[in-house]
Design an enzyme around this catalytic site. Structure first.
Site, mmCIF file in Angstrom:
data_model
loop_
_atom_site.group_PDB
_atom_site.id
_atom_site.type_symbol
_atom_site.label_atom_id
_atom_site.label_comp_id
_atom_site.label_asym_id
_atom_site.label_seq_id
_atom_site.Cartn_x
_atom_site.Cartn_y
_atom_site.Cartn_z
ATOM 1 N N HIS A 137 0.840 -1.203 0.000
ATOM 2 C CA HIS A 137 0.000 0.000 0.000
ATOM 3 C C HIS A 137 0.879 1.260 0.000
ATOM 4 C CE1 HIS A 137 -3.032 -2.606 2.380
ATOM 5 N NE2 HIS A 137 -3.557 -2.432 1.199
ATOM 6 N N LYS A 158 -17.926 -6.540 7.099
ATOM 7 C CA LYS A 158 -16.701 -7.332 6.977
ATOM 8 C C LYS A 158 -15.932 -7.275 8.299
ATOM 9 C CE LYS A 158 -12.798 -7.754 3.872
ATOM 10 N NZ LYS A 158 -12.039 -7.030 2.861
ATOM 11 N N ARG A 172 -1.952 -5.709 -8.776
ATOM 12 C CA ARG A 172 -0.963 -6.734 -8.444
ATOM 13 C C ARG A 172 -0.853 -7.795 -9.525
ATOM 14 N NH1 ARG A 172 -3.339 -7.100 -2.495
ATOM 15 N NH2 ARG A 172 -5.081 -6.471 -3.782
ATOM 16 N N SER A 175 -3.099 -7.562 2.724
ATOM 17 C CA SER A 175 -3.283 -7.524 4.172
ATOM 18 C C SER A 175 -3.764 -8.881 4.683
ATOM 19 C CB SER A 175 -4.315 -6.468 4.555
ATOM 20 O OG SER A 175 -3.889 -5.207 4.164
HETATM 21 P P1 ADP Z 1 -5.670 -5.787 0.495
HETATM 22 O O1 ADP Z 1 -6.590 -6.075 1.642
HETATM 23 O O2 ADP Z 1 -5.833 -6.722 -0.674
HETATM 24 O O3 ADP Z 1 -4.254 -5.597 0.880
HETATM 25 P P2 ADP Z 1 -6.924 -3.150 0.160
HETATM 26 O O4 ADP Z 1 -8.371 -3.237 -0.097
HETATM 27 O O5 ADP Z 1 -6.554 -2.581 1.484
HETATM 28 O O6 ADP Z 1 -6.171 -4.457 -0.136
HETATM 29 O O7 ADP Z 1 -6.178 -2.384 -1.014
HETATM 30 C C1 ADP Z 1 -6.302 -1.094 -1.377
HETATM 31 C C2 ADP Z 1 -5.552 -0.849 -2.661
HETATM 32 O O8 ADP Z 1 -4.189 -1.178 -2.508
HETATM 33 C C3 ADP Z 1 -6.023 -1.658 -3.865
HETATM 34 O O9 ADP Z 1 -5.946 -0.826 -4.995
HETATM 35 C C4 ADP Z 1 -5.013 -2.743 -4.002
HETATM 36 O O10 ADP Z 1 -4.905 -3.205 -5.317
HETATM 37 C C5 ADP Z 1 -3.772 -2.016 -3.563
HETATM 38 N N1 ADP Z 1 -2.755 -2.916 -3.075
HETATM 39 C C6 ADP Z 1 -2.788 -3.675 -1.976
HETATM 40 N N2 ADP Z 1 -1.653 -4.382 -1.842
HETATM 41 C C7 ADP Z 1 -0.883 -4.051 -2.907
HETATM 42 C C8 ADP Z 1 0.400 -4.445 -3.376
HETATM 43 N N3 ADP Z 1 1.115 -5.352 -2.711
HETATM 44 N N4 ADP Z 1 0.875 -3.894 -4.515
HETATM 45 C C9 ADP Z 1 0.121 -3.005 -5.195
HETATM 46 N N5 ADP Z 1 -1.090 -2.589 -4.827
HETATM 47 C C10 ADP Z 1 -1.586 -3.103 -3.704
#
Ligand code: ADP
Length: 159
Positions: free
Chosen positions: A17, A41, A90, A127
């Site tokens: 992130h 959630k 990703r 996450s």
């Molecule tokens: P997650 O729970 O899958 O980590 P979130 O809903 O919190 O994701 O993600 C918010 C944004 O951050 C989304 O656009 C997601 O694609 C992006 N994101 C999360 N992890 C990564 C990563 N490792 N690389 C690139 N973008 C990411």
């Protein structure tokens, strides 16, 4: 002033992130990191805890602010004159859903979505995977800020 939003659950914030947020901050005058409030959630951290962790982790950027939202992201954007959504991509698995959302959001208000390709260092990182691995004792240090890692360990040990 060109404003963008980086939306997500951030439960908790990972280095994946932060990479996307930092790259968005380099392209826009102001970036709002918007934490989604989703009562349906189950989450490990409260919204306030997630906001606090994000504020600390993004403090080095002078143009990043952290906020929470519920309902439609496009409404959040309109209220704040934000014209761009920045999302990390990703893998192909992210693409279908993200494309659909981007097209719907554009149809609703004309807001543009910009996709930033994941840093290969973090392409496998989410996450939920970090939490799952940490639950079973896997070493996820280095994949999220140290302080967030410590807070997550405390939460998981309490659960
Ligand atoms: P997650 O729970 O899958 O980590 P979130 O809903 O919190 O994701 O993600 C918010 C944004 O951050 C989304 O656009 C997601 O694609 C992006 N994101 C999360 N992890 C990564 C990563 N490792 N690389 C690139 N973008 C990411």
């Amino acid at each position: 002033m060109r404003k963008a939003v980086c939306p997500g659950s951030f439960d908790p914030v990972t280095n994946g992130h932060l990479d996307i947020i930092g790259r968005a901050a380099a392209q826009f005058d102001e970036v709002t990191v918007a934490v989604l409030i989703n009562k349906r959630k189950a989450s490990l951290f409260t919204v306030d805890e997630r906001i606090e962790m994000l504020q600390e982790a993004t403090a080095q950027h002078g143009n990043v602010v952290v906020d929470a939202f519920h309902g439609l992201l496009v409404d959040f954007c309109q209220e704040r004159q934000i014209t761009a959504i920045v999302k990390g991509l990703r893998a192909i698995s992210d693409f279908d859903y993200e494309l659909q959302m981007a097209q719907m959001n554009n149809r609703l208000t004309g807001v543009e979505t910009f996709f930033v390709s994941t840093n290969p260092l973090y392409s496998y990182l989410s996450s939920s995977l970090v939490k799952e691995v940490a639950t079973y004792g896997g070493d996820v240090r280095g994949l999220l800020p140290d302080k967030v890692y410590k807070q997550m360990k405390i939460k998981l040990d309490q659960a």
